[in-house]
Structures are given as structure tokens and as C-alpha cells.
Design a protein around this motif. Structure first.
Motif: not given
Length: 85
Positions: A55-68
Motif C-alpha cells: 500500500v502506498l501513501v503519497d502525501e504530496a499528491h493526496d494519495v492516502e492508501g493506494m493498494p495493488e
């Protein structure tokens, strides 16, 4: 703290795929190792709504919990790769 955070499990081939893409793109990230037991993965479940990794979190781009892993790799390439200018 890095703006990129990767929730992962040691020995996970899907996590390795994402880590390879992060390395290819020269991106720094914070690694958060999750427990082996899905029942103990409360932190990653709160973030992504599921217990699987990566699971990826990318605060700079408002990605709060991308799975897969495939989605994460495509996102990283699109957002940080050569074509993202």
C-alpha cells in the motif's frame, strides 16, 4: 519524514515490484513493515480499507492508501517517471 510511505511485508513479491520501481525512479520513501497476520494489520487497513500489501501513501499528491502493486507501479511511473514533466 518522507512524503512517500510504503506499507510492505518482507519477502512479498508484489512489494518487491513496487520497491524496484521506486529504486528505478530514484525516489526516497519510508518503509513500514506490517505483521504477517492479516488480523494484526490494523494500521494498513485504516489507511487503505484492506489488509493486503503493498500500500502506498503519497502525501504530496493526496494519495492516502493506494493498494495493488500494478496500480502503484503505474502511478509512480505516471507521477514521477520521465513522462511526468
Amino acid at each position: 519524514m518522507s512524503e512517500l510511505v510504503l506499507y510492505e511485508l518482507e519477502g512479498c513479491p508484489y512489494c518487491a515490484k513496487v520497491k524496484n520501481k521506486l529504486a528505478d525512479l530514484g525516489l526516497e520513501y519510508e518503509s513500514v513493515m506490517v505483521p504477517r497476520s492479516h488480523g494484526e494489520r490494523t494500521e494498513v487497513e485504516e489507511i487503505s480499507g484492506q489488509t493486503g500489501v503493498p500500500v502506498l501513501v503519497d502525501e504530496a499528491h493526496d494519495v492516502e492508501g493506494m493498494p495493488e502493486s500494478d496500480d502503484i507501479v503505474a502511478y509512480l511511473e505516471e507521477t514521477y517517471g520521465e513522462s511526468a514533466a
